[in-house]
Design an enzyme around this catalytic site. Structure first.
Site, short mmCIF file in Angstrom:
data_model
loop_
_atom_site.label_atom_id
_atom_site.label_comp_id
_atom_site.label_asym_id
_atom_site.label_seq_id
_atom_site.Cartn_x
_atom_site.Cartn_y
_atom_site.Cartn_z
N HIS A 179 -6.16 2.77 -3.91
CA HIS A 179 -5.83 1.99 -2.95
C HIS A 179 -4.65 0.00 -3.19
CE1 HIS A 179 -8.32 -0.53 -0.58
NE2 HIS A 179 -8.48 -0.26 -1.39
N CYS A 202 0.89 -1.48 0.36
CA CYS A 202 -0.09 -0.12 -0.51
C CYS A 202 0.82 0.49 -0.18
CB CYS A 202 -1.02 -0.41 1.28
SG CYS A 202 -0.27 0.10 3.08
N HIS A 219 -2.38 1.79 7.06
CA HIS A 219 -2.50 0.90 5.67
C HIS A 219 -2.96 2.59 4.95
CE1 HIS A 219 -3.97 -0.74 2.10
NE2 HIS A 219 -4.74 0.39 1.49
#
Length: 306
Positions: free
Chosen positions: A253, A186, A241
């Site tokens: 993402h 990520c 994240h």
């Protein structure tokens, strides 16, 4: 790993010599990958270790890891500064091939990915003649790269262009510690997208959350903001994240693959899991070279010519 205390501890210099270089947590082939570096990236060498003398290096964002000795070219400080000072091309295509001759049928010398940088010699028959840090020379199609000087003059730091680059990688695969179009985690995805616009921020999501301006309340997000996810540990957010906010409650993402999701329960893209662990946003684009941890290669000390 990020080790600020080692910033002035280098014993040598080097430049990444392959399209994507894996950084590992110990000097072994089987060790966990912790990050990556791209071709042409200047690094500081901290020490050597393992059975084969692997270098431990520090990258321009302050991250450290062990790399195979063939993945970088070690240099004297003079040669390192000369590399930084040399005119280069920036690979602007997501993927390309460097060939031994200026022909689409030439023998393959190496692959390259978006954000790689090579020393520039000249243009020939629609190709740039380029040089790798180890002295190999070859040719990359002119449409796939641009001289660094003209690229820096025109590259955009505006949200619509950054998000266009983010969307150009939609569907690309997840790779733990990856930081290139070949595969990304990520935060590596965020780092790779921004690097295509000559923006350097920290490597990990938890560090990325500490730079720029924190934005609380989803209604205050604007396109181009980073969005951070994780959990609360008492009053302390634990970021694990990150993605880019697209606007209209949508974000992009990398989780399994690069994909678009939504905070809106009425949307077919609704992501209940990440909506439930959303923490806050981060605004970095307006603060380029104005706040710590958000730089361009022209301002980052690893790229210094002196």
């Amino acid at each position: 790993m990020l080790v600020p205390a080692l910033l002035n501890a280098q014993t040598g210099f080097g430049v990444v010599n392959i399209s994507v270089c894996n950084l590992r947590d110990t000097p072994r082939y089987s060790a966990e990958m912790v990050s990556q570096g791209l071709l042409g990236t200047p690094v500081h060498i901290l020490r050597h270790g393992g059975d084969y003398g692997w270098p431990e290096v520090m990258t321009p964002e302050g991250y450290t890891g062990w790399v195979h000795k063939d993945a970088i070219t070690e240099m004297s400080e003079k040669d390192y500064r000369a590399w930084n000072a040399s005119e280069k091309v920036v690979v602007t295509a997501l993927f390309s091939i460097v060939r031994e001759t200026p022909s689409p049928r030439g023998a393959v010398l190496s692959d390259v990915v978006g954000g790689d940088r090579l020393k520039l010699h000249f243009r020939s028959r629609g190709f740039w003649k380029v040089e790798f840090p180890d002295g190999r020379t070859g040719y990359i199609p002119g449409r796939d790269a641009e001289p660094e000087s003209s690229w820096r003059a025109r590259v955009s730091h505006d949200a619509p262009d950054v998000l266009a680059t983010a969307l150009s990688m939609n569907g690309f695969p997840y790779l733990w510690a990856g930081m290139s179009p070949k595969g990304m985690d990520c935060s590596g995805y965020v780092r790779a997208v921004l690097w295509m616009h000559d923006i350097i921020i920290p490597r990990d999501a938890s560090e990325q959350a500490l730079v720029g301006e924190s934005i609380y309340g989803r209604e205050n997000l604007i396109p181009g903001d980073l969005v951070f996810f994780g959990r609360m540990d008492g009053d302390t957010p634990r970021v694990s994240h990150v993605g880019f906010y697209l606007g209209d409650e949508r974000f992009i993402h990398c989780l399994g693959l690069v994909k678009i999701a939504s905070f809106d329960p009425e949307s077919p893209e609704y992501d209940a899991y990440n909506t439930g662990r959303y923490l806050f946003g981060g605004r970095v684009l307006p603060y380029l070279n104005a706040r710590p941890g958000i730089t361009t290669s022209a301002e980052n000390g690893f790229y210094s010519q002196k």
